[in-house]
Design a protein around this motif. Sequence first.
Motif, PDB file in Angstrom:
ATOM      1  N   ALA A   1       1.158   7.145   9.150  1.00 24.11           N
ATOM      2  CA  ALA A   1       1.702   6.325   8.092  1.00 24.11           C
ATOM      3  C   ALA A   1       2.876   5.562   8.295  1.00 24.11           C
ATOM      4  O   ALA A   1       3.257   4.200   7.857  1.00 24.11           O
ATOM      5  CB  ALA A   1       2.187   7.228   6.818  1.00 24.11           C
ATOM      6  N   VAL A   2       3.972   5.895   9.233  1.00 22.62           N
ATOM      7  CA  VAL A   2       5.121   5.098   9.668  1.00 22.62           C
ATOM      8  C   VAL A   2       4.558   3.946  10.307  1.00 22.62           C
ATOM      9  O   VAL A   2       4.938   2.925  10.258  1.00 22.62           O
ATOM     10  CB  VAL A   2       5.966   6.015  10.521  1.00 22.62           C
ATOM     11  CG1 VAL A   2       7.022   5.127  11.127  1.00 22.62           C
ATOM     12  CG2 VAL A   2       6.622   7.260   9.672  1.00 22.62           C
ATOM     13  N   ARG A   3       3.572   4.101  11.396  1.00 18.24           N
ATOM     14  CA  ARG A   3       2.960   2.853  11.984  1.00 18.24           C
ATOM     15  C   ARG A   3       2.497   1.906  11.056  1.00 18.24           C
ATOM     16  O   ARG A   3       2.555   0.557  11.115  1.00 18.24           O
ATOM     17  CB  ARG A   3       2.147   3.311  12.989  1.00 18.24           C
ATOM     18  CG  ARG A   3       2.478   4.031  14.229  1.00 18.24           C
ATOM     19  CD  ARG A   3       1.790   4.269  15.203  1.00 18.24           C
ATOM     20  NE  ARG A   3       2.274   5.159  16.084  1.00 18.24           N
ATOM     21  CZ  ARG A   3       1.801   5.417  17.552  1.00 18.24           C
ATOM     22  NH1 ARG A   3       0.635   4.900  17.863  1.00 18.24           N
ATOM     23  NH2 ARG A   3       2.461   6.426  18.271  1.00 18.24           N
ATOM     24  N   LEU A   4       1.858   2.454   9.934  1.00 17.27           N
ATOM     25  CA  LEU A   4       1.243   1.377   8.930  1.00 17.27           C
ATOM     26  C   LEU A   4       2.431   0.612   7.998  1.00 17.27           C
ATOM     27  O   LEU A   4       2.200  -0.534   7.882  1.00 17.27           O
ATOM     28  CB  LEU A   4       0.415   2.034   7.623  1.00 17.27           C
ATOM     29  CG  LEU A   4      -1.131   2.560   8.508  1.00 17.27           C
ATOM     30  CD1 LEU A   4      -1.486   3.435   7.201  1.00 17.27           C
ATOM     31  CD2 LEU A   4      -2.073   1.182   8.734  1.00 17.27           C
ATOM     32  N   LYS A   5       3.518   1.386   8.255  1.00 16.81           N
ATOM     33  CA  LYS A   5       4.769   0.716   7.411  1.00 16.81           C
ATOM     34  C   LYS A   5       5.306  -0.444   8.263  1.00 16.81           C
ATOM     35  O   LYS A   5       5.828  -1.329   7.920  1.00 16.81           O
ATOM     36  CB  LYS A   5       5.971   1.839   6.962  1.00 16.81           C
ATOM     37  CG  LYS A   5       6.848   0.984   6.222  1.00 16.81           C
ATOM     38  CD  LYS A   5       7.450   2.222   5.235  1.00 16.81           C
ATOM     39  CE  LYS A   5       8.670   1.312   4.537  1.00 16.81           C
ATOM     40  NZ  LYS A   5       9.764   2.207   4.058  1.00 16.81           N
ATOM     41  N   GLU A   6       5.384  -0.031   9.695  1.00 13.99           N
ATOM     42  CA  GLU A   6       5.909  -0.736  10.562  1.00 13.99           C
ATOM     43  C   GLU A   6       5.160  -1.961  10.680  1.00 13.99           C
ATOM     44  O   GLU A   6       5.617  -3.101  10.895  1.00 13.99           O
ATOM     45  CB  GLU A   6       6.201  -0.226  11.896  1.00 13.99           C
ATOM     46  CG  GLU A   6       7.428   0.868  12.016  1.00 13.99           C
ATOM     47  CD  GLU A   6       7.289   1.755  13.066  1.00 13.99           C
ATOM     48  OE1 GLU A   6       8.323   2.539  13.395  1.00 13.99           O
ATOM     49  OE2 GLU A   6       6.191   1.782  13.749  1.00 13.99           O
ATOM     50  N   ALA A   7       3.807  -1.903  10.503  1.00 17.62           N
ATOM     51  CA  ALA A   7       3.023  -3.136  10.811  1.00 17.62           C
ATOM     52  C   ALA A   7       3.082  -3.954   9.506  1.00 17.62           C
ATOM     53  O   ALA A   7       1.906  -4.976   9.456  1.00 17.62           O
ATOM     54  CB  ALA A   7       1.702  -2.470  11.191  1.00 17.62           C
TER      55      ALA A   7
ATOM     56  N   MET B   1       1.072  -1.326  -0.056  1.00 16.38           N
ATOM     57  CA  MET B   1       0.174   0.098   0.018  1.00 16.38           C
ATOM     58  C   MET B   1       0.754   1.328   0.141  1.00 16.38           C
ATOM     59  O   MET B   1       1.979   1.400   0.771  1.00 16.38           O
ATOM     60  CB  MET B   1      -0.890   0.022   1.210  1.00 16.38           C
ATOM     61  CG  MET B   1      -1.517   1.130   1.389  1.00 16.38           C
ATOM     62  SD  MET B   1      -2.250   1.468   3.025  1.00 16.38           S
ATOM     63  CE  MET B   1      -3.933   0.945   3.061  1.00 16.38           C
ATOM     64  N   LYS B   2       0.293   2.230  -0.795  1.00 17.38           N
ATOM     65  CA  LYS B   2       1.267   3.402  -0.974  1.00 17.38           C
ATOM     66  C   LYS B   2       0.564   4.448  -0.176  1.00 17.38           C
ATOM     67  O   LYS B   2      -0.573   4.638  -0.410  1.00 17.38           O
ATOM     68  CB  LYS B   2       1.478   3.526  -2.614  1.00 17.38           C
ATOM     69  CG  LYS B   2       2.551   4.845  -2.971  1.00 17.38           C
ATOM     70  CD  LYS B   2       2.328   4.822  -4.635  1.00 17.38           C
ATOM     71  CE  LYS B   2       3.521   5.550  -5.178  1.00 17.38           C
ATOM     72  NZ  LYS B   2       3.314   5.723  -6.488  1.00 17.38           N
ATOM     73  N   VAL B   3       1.423   5.121   0.849  1.00 13.51           N
ATOM     74  CA  VAL B   3       0.697   6.217   1.465  1.00 13.51           C
ATOM     75  C   VAL B   3       1.346   7.536   0.990  1.00 13.51           C
ATOM     76  O   VAL B   3       2.392   7.829   1.122  1.00 13.51           O
ATOM     77  CB  VAL B   3       0.708   5.911   2.859  1.00 13.51           C
ATOM     78  CG1 VAL B   3      -0.095   6.978   3.780  1.00 13.51           C
ATOM     79  CG2 VAL B   3       0.461   4.644   3.237  1.00 13.51           C
ATOM     80  N   LEU B   4       0.410   8.693   0.600  1.00 13.52           N
ATOM     81  CA  LEU B   4       0.765   9.824   0.560  1.00 13.52           C
ATOM     82  C   LEU B   4       0.475  10.638   1.815  1.00 13.52           C
ATOM     83  O   LEU B   4      -0.677  10.709   2.238  1.00 13.52           O
ATOM     84  CB  LEU B   4      -0.128  10.468  -0.699  1.00 13.52           C
ATOM     85  CG  LEU B   4       0.592  11.817  -1.122  1.00 13.52           C
ATOM     86  CD1 LEU B   4       1.829  11.468  -1.858  1.00 13.52           C
ATOM     87  CD2 LEU B   4      -0.493  12.592  -2.085  1.00 13.52           C
ATOM     88  N   VAL B   5       1.319  11.692   2.251  1.00 17.36           N
ATOM     89  CA  VAL B   5       1.015  12.348   3.370  1.00 17.36           C
ATOM     90  C   VAL B   5       1.360  13.869   3.249  1.00 17.36           C
ATOM     91  O   VAL B   5       2.409  14.254   2.673  1.00 17.36           O
ATOM     92  CB  VAL B   5       1.927  11.971   4.635  1.00 17.36           C
ATOM     93  CG1 VAL B   5       1.394  12.614   5.888  1.00 17.36           C
ATOM     94  CG2 VAL B   5       1.623  10.478   5.127  1.00 17.36           C
ATOM     95  N   ALA B   6       0.191  14.514   3.329  1.00 15.59           N
ATOM     96  CA  ALA B   6       0.449  16.146   3.207  1.00 15.59           C
ATOM     97  C   ALA B   6       0.882  16.617   4.492  1.00 15.59           C
ATOM     98  O   ALA B   6       0.168  16.672   5.573  1.00 15.59           O
ATOM     99  CB  ALA B   6      -0.863  16.713   2.386  1.00 15.59           C
ATOM    100  N   ILE B   7       1.879  17.509   4.355  1.00 17.62           N
ATOM    101  CA  ILE B   7       2.330  18.274   5.517  1.00 17.62           C
ATOM    102  C   ILE B   7       2.500  19.783   5.172  1.00 17.62           C
ATOM    103  O   ILE B   7       2.933  20.274   4.090  1.00 17.62           O
ATOM    104  CB  ILE B   7       3.755  17.567   6.032  1.00 17.62           C
ATOM    105  CG1 ILE B   7       4.893  17.909   5.064  1.00 17.62           C
ATOM    106  CG2 ILE B   7       3.532  16.020   6.239  1.00 17.62           C
ATOM    107  CD1 ILE B   7       6.280  17.451   5.707  1.00 17.62           C
TER     108      ILE B   7
END
Length: 249
Positions: A46-52, A1-7
């Motif tokens: 997003a980082v937690r989703l990647k770690e999981a 899954m690719k996640v885009l985060v707007a900051i």
Amino acid sequence: MKVLVAIKRVVDYNVKVRPKADGSDVELNNVKMSLNPFCEIAVEEAVRLKEAGTASEIIAVSIGPKVVQEQLRTALALGADRAIMVETDSEPQPLGVAKLLKAIVDKESPDLIILGKQSIDGDNNQTGQMLAALAGIGQGTFASNIEVADSTLNVTREVDGGLQTVTLTLPAVVTTDLRLNEPRYASLPNIMKAKKKPLDIFTPDDLAVNLTNTVSMIKVEPPAERQAGIKVASVDELVEKLKNEAKVI
Ligand code: AMP
């Protein structure tokens, strides 16, 4: 899954903001700038989703002048894999930001787009909703919990009456509320590593987006100073003052 985060880069939340002398805007000279707190929560999720093992790639995107690279590097130090800056010296309003983000979504085809529920400078609370509308995808705003299940996402939303859970079909937009998670601090080795991670730069013209603002700001002024309180000796005195001085009962 690719996640885009707007900051978004905003005035640090510890700074007591003041208007410019001519009231045309908030004074930003010599003011500490930081990552918008709700965007920190977005990066953390997003980082937690990647770690999981759920997310495979995290892309942080920010729109603004060259200096927004500082916040993009922070996101990279927190765990984003690469960054995109859309460079503009004009200050785009939520619709302009949403159009630029939509152009990035078209380029990158992320499965999940995470934004803050609001930026603490403008308090707009509009960009995520506008982006979802422009992209024609579902939205789960004010998220306090998210759970990915195959091609759907369950989002628990903090609404006035309590908690509401919605199921979204991916791709979807999520905006973060305060209780979604507690963001980590970037470690020194990760700050060093972040300097080498890729950062692509586009302009609004590259993305064929016209940034004409449709709202103009008339004036910025500080709120009225709060009057000092007084102590009353008894309930009777309180009632008397509320009745005859404050005239509220
Ligand atoms: P707002 O609608 O301005 O309250 O912002 C809500 C969210 O939209 C922020 O928390 C960010 O995730 C995103 N956003 C707003 N402005 C920008 C920007 N200039 N660059 C990147 N993301 C932004």
